[in-house]
Each structure stands twice: as structure tokens, then as C-alpha cells.
Scaffold this active site. Sequence first.
Site, PDB file in Angstrom:
ATOM      1  N   ASP A 218      24.370   7.362  62.682  1.00  0.00           N
ATOM      2  CA  ASP A 218      23.793   8.184  61.640  1.00  0.00           C
ATOM      3  C   ASP A 218      25.139   9.202  61.294  1.00  0.00           C
ATOM      4  OD1 ASP A 218      21.399   7.071  60.145  1.00  0.00           O
ATOM      5  OD2 ASP A 218      20.329   8.726  60.911  1.00  0.00           O
ATOM      6  N   LYS A 221      25.983  11.257  57.893  1.00  0.00           N
ATOM      7  CA  LYS A 221      25.292  12.405  57.267  1.00  0.00           C
ATOM      8  C   LYS A 221      25.654  13.562  57.643  1.00  0.00           C
ATOM      9  CE  LYS A 221      20.470  10.963  57.744  1.00  0.00           C
ATOM     10  NZ  LYS A 221      19.288  10.812  59.145  1.00  0.00           N
ATOM     11  N   HIS A 246      29.757  10.005  50.658  1.00  0.00           N
ATOM     12  CA  HIS A 246      29.914  10.688  51.548  1.00  0.00           C
ATOM     13  C   HIS A 246      30.242   9.601  52.906  1.00  0.00           C
ATOM     14  CE1 HIS A 246      31.307  14.969  50.846  1.00  0.00           C
ATOM     15  NE2 HIS A 246      29.559  14.774  50.422  1.00  0.00           N
ATOM     16  N   HIS A 270      24.758  -1.134  61.565  1.00  0.00           N
ATOM     17  CA  HIS A 270      22.862  -1.358  61.762  1.00  0.00           C
ATOM     18  C   HIS A 270      21.626  -1.056  60.496  1.00  0.00           C
ATOM     19  CE1 HIS A 270      24.019   3.236  60.676  1.00  0.00           C
ATOM     20  NE2 HIS A 270      22.575   3.631  60.927  1.00  0.00           N
TER      21      HIS A 270
END
Lengths: 354, 354
Positions: A218, A221, A246, A270
Site C-alpha cells: 500500500d 498511500k 499518486h 495485488h
Amino acid sequence: MNASAILNAREHGDMTAQVEPITASGADSRREASPHILVVDDDPMVRNTVMSMLRAQGFQPQGCSSGAEALQAIEAHTPDLIVLDYTMPGMDGIELCRLLRERRATRLIPIIMITGVLGTEMAVQALESGVTDFLNKPINLAELEARVHAHLRSKFLVDQLEDLENVILAMTKAVEAKDPYTEGHSGRVAELAVRVGEAMGLDEDALRSLRLGGLLHDIGKIAIPDRILQKPDELSEEERHIVSRHAAVSQDICESIHSLTTVADIIRHHHEKMDGSGYPDGLRGDQIALPTRILTTCDIFDSLTTRRPYREPMSAPQACRALDDMARDGQLDPAVTAKVRQAVSKNGDAGSHP
Amino acid sequence: MNASAILNAREHGDMTAQVEPITASGADSRREASPHILVVDDDPMVRNTVMSMLRAQGFQPQGCSSGAEALQAIEAHTPDLIVLDYTMPGMDGIELCRLLRERRATRLIPIIMITGVLGTEMAVQALESGVTDFLNKPINLAELEARVHAHLRSKFLVDQLEDLENVILAMTKAVEAKDPYTEGHSGRVAELAVRVGEAMGLDEDALRSLRLGGLLHDIGKIAIPDRILQKPDELSEEERHIVSRHAAVSQDICESIHSLTTVADIIRHHHEKMDGSGYPDGLRGDQIALPTRILTTCDIFDSLTTRRPYREPMSAPQACRALDDMARDGQLDPAVTAKVRQAVSKNGDAGSHP
């Protein structure tokens, strides 16, 4: 003029100002210790020759005259490297090597075996028992130096790799800690994925990639402003645009990873589904690597069992049923969801996180 | 029930949704290639034996019959490992090895030297010329396998280390990008510090630590909410408390670093001053390690030459004068400030960053 005066607390920082001073013992434990080398040979001549050569190179080796003595010494203080004779009365070098390879604590210690002329059968037997490298008699100083250096270097590099993984873990934790709803997510996903990977028989390298992929999946983020990450309501059009822009950060990271291909694969893929309905590349079935399938499933499990601003967390059994449903729908790999179920029930996992 | 429906775009995310699909060539370049091994020996018998042994282990080695031919082959395609004969007509193994060690691109390639019985003088000469390890004739398959595996493994680990450093760089960049006033700071500090370290004769390991320490020195900021980091005014009492509480993140990272002691030292001590007026431990003079002194100076240089909400940036010459003033006041090491001046003027550094 005084330059310090220009630098205020924030920019040149008070960040570390209130850190407790390191205690003497803390500082000591961090200082680089000299590597611990064990020399195991029943022949005192050979043993002493090797040990004095090692001393000449600045090491402080420990000598043992039998396999049994070596086992005791290893129990007391795990060595960084072992120089081991092939022929010994009682437990010989091959037997000791096999024993050490069976134990988790000694499985990866480099073992250099001292041999005479190396016959083919003997060599095959040695490699199969887990010997890392060889040193022929009569022992030559330069060869000993080159070999010890090479194998200690590998160990040093592995230690550094673990350090950097810990740095990445700490960075991930710090970013997640800003949002109570994601706190600990990546760490938990990484931990569960490694347990599932172990149960599915993945090797050491694949498990490391799985751990790192879990921590980094992740990572995009990190670049998203807090106000958007923490917004309890639906995102606006503009905010969704910022979020997707982003994605470039994940892309950047994937492109900077050349040797850890499995990690890059996990970060990118993923969100792929077994039936091709996922993104970004719409891969299906075997096109999705097993470590990535494992990570995907663990990621969904952790999301389902975590409280969000707009819904209650599921219990672990509820989440497992949801995963099975997704496997039946063709989105997840049923072999993986079965192992996740085993892993979380073994763990006595209560399911939901605060 | 459908679990996917529960996972909204943000939590299980759209982060990577708009990433461009990887092109075929992009995917290829990331796939793990088989290591490239060069076998250099004028004796076709030995060369062919080694090459067929390597082929049996799944490698696709390239053979060369002279030093000159090897140089050409290396120019065309940098190998991951070289197996090199000691005795060759024309340029011998030692001479080739010396040449390769002088060039940046080939300085770190593992070189395994094939020798007969290894005399002391010959061994010393070989190690001094930069040979990594030895392989005695007659060549034994198991020894070749063990040695090639060990040295390729080291190279693989170094590649992974570089990958993780790049991941940390990307994470740092992403965090800094949220604040236009700090954007690129850590990367610039790391880059300048490495140039200064090179000029001061630091070795490869110290330079890597310097680069990593530069990237991580402000890592505590990662845990500070955007609203405080970006606030143009003086911080309130409560905000200063939040900032200092997050020093725990730097502490966490330092404690997770066991082998990269220089990096931990830099993160903790880059606010120490030569006269003992710094923090957190009030170290003075030689108690502050040289890499840390370098980092401290480069950090201040970059802060001074960067625009802030409340002041204009200094030019590079102005900032160098400020550093010299701090050295004269006893806060910085004058040997370091002199090298920083050289490094930034060599660079034609215009000084201020937007």
C-alpha cells in the site's frame, strides 16, 4: 551572522531533541562485534594452524576437538562461521553438518569443510549434507583468508538487508499510525502472508519477498495527504484524482526494484483477480504469481476484519466465509483461501482489530 | 454476500488503478536474468572443462582465450562473475585483474582465479591485484559449484540492498513531496554528503552508510501530521509536543538497525556540534564520527540554500561563508566545511532551490 539562528526548530529539527540518551549498554550492543569463528578439527596441528592464521587476520577463533564439543560450543554461542574437518573420530564433519542444518538457529551458518584431495563421492556427500565451501590441505593462508572473507561478507550483507527491511517496516508503521483505521495493516498482512507462504512450502527468498511485499503493497498511500486518507465520507472527483495521481509513487518504487522481482510483482498486481476482473493489467489464473495471490487474499482478510468509519469489522470466521465466496466466484485461489483459514484459526485469531 | 463490494476504492484501492500497463519490454527487463559468467583461460582443455561444468549447473558461460579478448567481451557485456586463469601468454591473470579493479564498472565483479599449487608469493600477489577467491587444478566440480554459488550470492545480496535503498529513497521523496519547502531535501543532502565523503577518502561501506543516513536523517518527520509540518507560523505548545513525541520514530529506526551502525549514528547524532552545544547527547569533537560530521554540515548547507515560508534562500557562496562562521565558532569541523565548499563549487551549484 549566526546560521544556527536561522534554522528554526522544525526545519533543522527538534525531532530528536527529546530522545533519551543512549545508555552505555545500549551503545555497546550496537557496536559492531568481531565475527565469531569456530574451528572444529581433532588434529591439533591442523586446528592450531588454522586458528593462528585466523588470529593473524584479527579474528579470535574458538577451537573444538570433536563434533560433540562443537555442538556444546555452538549451543553456548552461535558462531558466524564454522571451519570444519571432514574426518574426525566419533561424529564426523558430515554428520555434524547434517545436524546443524536441521536446526533453525544454525541452518544458515556458513560451513567451510577442510578436506584432503576431494573425491567426487565425498564432494557430493558434503554438498548434500549442507557444506557451504571447501578448503584443501595443506591449508594456504591466502585461500583461507579469501574464503572466510567471502562467507562472512554474505552474512554481513544479509544482516544489512534485515536492517533495511526493519527501516521500511518502521517507516510503514509511522505512516499508518497517522490513521487509526489503517494502523498496523501492512505489518499484519505481511505477517499473515508469511505464515500462509510457509504452509504452502515457499522457500526462504520467496518468504522474504512476501514479507517485504506485504509491508510495501500500500506504499502509494504514503504520498496521499492526510486530509484525504482520513476523510470519513465519499471522496470528491478532485480528491479521487489526487489519489490516482499518486499511483506514480508505487510505479516509481516498482521501477527501482530490479532484483526483488517478486516484491515489484506484489506491489503492482495485488489487485488482480483470478478471473481477470482485477487491475491494473487484468491478469488471470496462473499469470498471477503464487506469492501475489497469497498477498491479495491476506490483504482482503485484514481489510474485512478491520473497523472502518462506515462499517463494523467482520469476525475471522465471517471473513473466511467471505474469502471462500470470492474463491467460488472465481476471484480468489481456493488453495490459498483454505490455507488462510488454517493460518488464522491456528493463530486463535479473534478476528477484528480495534 | 460479495466481499469486494464492502471494500471501497480508498481502503482496498484505487491507488494503482490508473497506472499504465507494463509494456512487454518493461516486463522483460524486470525478469531475473541468468547470471553472466566469463571463463578466461588460454588452455582449451581447462576452459572447456570449466564451461561444461558451469553448463551442467544451468549457466550459459562465455569463454575467452586471452586477456585482450576478455577485455573486449567485458566491454560489450559486463559479467556477474569471472573465472580467470593465472598463467596466460601476453596479459596474464594478475595483470587483467589489476586493470579490472582500476575501472569503476568492473571494480566489484567477483574474480575466481584458477591456479596450480598456490605458492605464498603468488597468493599474496593475487590478493593484492584484487582476486576474490581461488580454484585449484585439477578442477573439482563441487568446489567450482560452491565457489561460484557463494560469489554470485554476494552479488545478488548487494543488488537487493541497492533495491531496498531505492525503496527508501522513493518513500522519502514521496513524504517530502507533500511539502514544497522540503521537497528533495534528503536526496540532495545524501548526494552532497557522498561527494564530500569521497573527497575525504571514505571507503565503499562508509559511503553507502552516508547515502542511507542522508536519506533517513529526517525520518522522524514521516510521523508528523501534514498540518503541523506545513504550518507557516510558529508552532503552538501542543504542536511542539506532538513533534517531539514523534522523535520515537527515529528512535525506533535506530534500534532496528544492528549492522548499519554508521547510519544509526547519523540519524541520532546529526544535531551534535563540535563544541558540545548540540543534542541529544552533547557529544564533542572526535566523539562525533566523521560521517556524521559530514552529514550535519551538508544538512545545514541544504537548509540554508532552500526557500522557506518565512525567508529567502541563501546563495551557495553565502551558505559556505555561514558554514565557515560556524566552524570558526567551534560548532562545525573546518576540514569538512572546506570540502563542502569545494564540492558545491565544483558542481557549479547555483545555490538556492525553488
